[in-house]
Structures are given as structure tokens and as C-alpha cells.
Design an enzyme around this catalytic site. Structure first.
Site, mmCIF file in Angstrom:
data_model
loop_
_atom_site.group_PDB
_atom_site.id
_atom_site.type_symbol
_atom_site.label_atom_id
_atom_site.label_comp_id
_atom_site.label_asym_id
_atom_site.label_seq_id
_atom_site.Cartn_x
_atom_site.Cartn_y
_atom_site.Cartn_z
ATOM 1 N N CYS A 39 -47.801 -94.636 -69.060
ATOM 2 C CA CYS A 39 -48.448 -94.105 -67.867
ATOM 3 C C CYS A 39 -48.721 -92.603 -68.042
ATOM 4 O O CYS A 39 -49.199 -92.172 -69.085
ATOM 5 C CB CYS A 39 -47.584 -94.418 -66.646
ATOM 6 S SG CYS A 39 -48.409 -94.272 -65.055
ATOM 7 N N THR A 40 -48.385 -91.787 -67.049
ATOM 8 C CA THR A 40 -48.672 -90.356 -67.122
ATOM 9 C C THR A 40 -47.746 -89.607 -68.075
ATOM 10 O O THR A 40 -47.879 -88.389 -68.231
ATOM 11 C CB THR A 40 -48.590 -89.716 -65.726
ATOM 12 O OG1 THR A 40 -47.317 -90.023 -65.147
ATOM 13 C CG2 THR A 40 -49.702 -90.234 -64.821
#
Length: 216
Positions: free
Chosen positions: A102-103
Site C-alpha cells: 500500500c502506501t
């Protein structure tokens, strides 16, 4: 083989646990949760903590690094520098694989580790990823040299299984998949912006990522 999962306040739990469950069974693996200081680190909802057994200073040469993502409010304070990015640069010198979910790829990008490379992230963060000199792609799992990035939260499971297969062979990865009974049959076909209702996609494009990993 030492696998280090980096923790920081506000991380998304499944980003860390998905790879932990799929890469942890690798033969000879020692999985360790690390943070700036040893001790419990709370997730993005504030009601769950994982325990960092060791500090960044105690784990300097892991074989595999896993960087979970988090909502912007938890990621952004690190993007300008600090102990987490310093540790990522130090650890990366020795790693065989440096990975994110993800981030978490924004953190790798901010550390300068993905410059000139292809990588993925949560679909709402792909444009931000490009600001670090990265070529963003919406693929679910992206390999570029030793850097492996996974898209949104659930894709960490796919990343872990793919990497496990590369390291220990297909049969090992298939056994892990079988034992965790990872056989996705989602009740809704809304897992990407290409499939979800257009108004829902537009809502999050306008509002951005929520303050926790779950939509509110």
C-alpha cells in the site's frame, strides 16, 4: 534469513500481517517486528498494537524488509526524513528484497530507494508516488530488481505468496496458500477503481484516503 517488518504509529495492520503470514514460513526465516523504539505500536484505528521486539538500531542487516502502509496522516510525517527513512536506507544496503504494501511504497520512495523504478501503491496514492521519481503502475504486485511493491491493503498477501514462491519454490508457496486457505471469493466485485461503482470511486478521489484503513 531475517525478515524485518517496520512498524510506526498509525500503520495499517493487514499491510504488516499479510506478508508476515505468507513470508514467515520460509525455511530458516526469523521474522522480527522493528520500530524506532522497542515496544507496542498502535495501528491506524488506535485499538490494536503489534509489539516491536527490537529497535531500528538493533536490526541493521535484514535479508527482507517489509514496509506496511498507513493513511496519509500517519505516512506524511515521515516523508521529509527521520529515523524510519534513515533505517530504510541503512537496511536496504544489505537486503536481498526490499518490499512494501500500500502506501508503504511512498516511504520507500521518500527514502530514495525507488527513484527511476516502477512501483505500485494504493490507487489513491499513485500520483503521489510519481513525485519521488517513480514510474507508478496500477499492477497489484510489481517487481523491479530487488524492490517489490504491492498495491492496496489486501495485495500484501499476494506479494508475500509471490515472493515466497520465488525464494522457496512454487510448491512451498502453494502449501502456504493452502494452509491459510487463501481462496478469494469476494461477495462484491468492487475491489479496484475500474470495477467499483463510479460514484464511490469519485467520493474517495474527492475526499482522499480515510483516517483509517476502513472506509467510514
Amino acid at each position: 534469513m531475517q525478515i524485518a517488518v517496520a512498524l510506526y504509529p498509525g500503520f495499517t495492520a493487514l499491510d504488516a500481517i499479510g506478508p508476515y503470514e505468507t513470508l514467515g514460513p520460509l525455511p530458516g526465516a526469523e521474522t522480527v517486528f522493528v520500530a524506532e523504539q522497542a515496544g507496542p505500536v498502535h495501528n491506524d484505528r488506535g485499538n490494536l498494537a503489534l509489539v516491536a521486539e527490537k529497535s531500528f538500531a538493533e536490526v541493521t542487516r535484514p535479508d527482507i524488509v517489509i514496509v506496511p502502509g498507513a493513511p496519509p496522516v500517519a505516512v506524511e510525517p515521515h516523508l521529509g526524513g527521520g529515523p524510519l527513512l534513515d533505517w530504510l536506507r541503512t537496511a536496504d544496503v544489505a537486503t536481498t528484497w526490499t518490499t512494501s504494501v500500500c502506501t508503504g511504497s511512498l516511504l520507500l520512495g521518500a527514502a530514495g530507494l525507488l527513484k527511476g523504478r516502477r512501483a505500485t501503491s494504493h490507487w489513491l496514492s499513485l500520483d503521489h508516488l510519481a513525485t519521488f521519481g517513480v514510474t507508478p503502475t496500477g499492477d497489484r504486485v510489481v517487481f523491479d530488481h530487488k524492490y517489490v511493491t504491492a498495491a492496496g491493503v489486501s495485495s500484501g498477501i499476494d506479494m508475500g505468496l509471490t515472493l515466497a514462491g520465488m525464494i522457496a519454490g512454487d510448491r512451498h508457496a502453494q502449501a502456504v496458500q493452502l494452509l491459510i486457505e487463501y481462496d478469494p471469493q469476494p461477495p462484491y466485485d468492487a475491489g479496484s477503481p475500474d470495477k467499483a461503482p463510479a460514484d464511490l470511486v469519485e467520493h474517495f478521489r474527492t475526499q482522499g484516503l480515510p483516517s483509517s484503513s476502513l472506509a467510514r
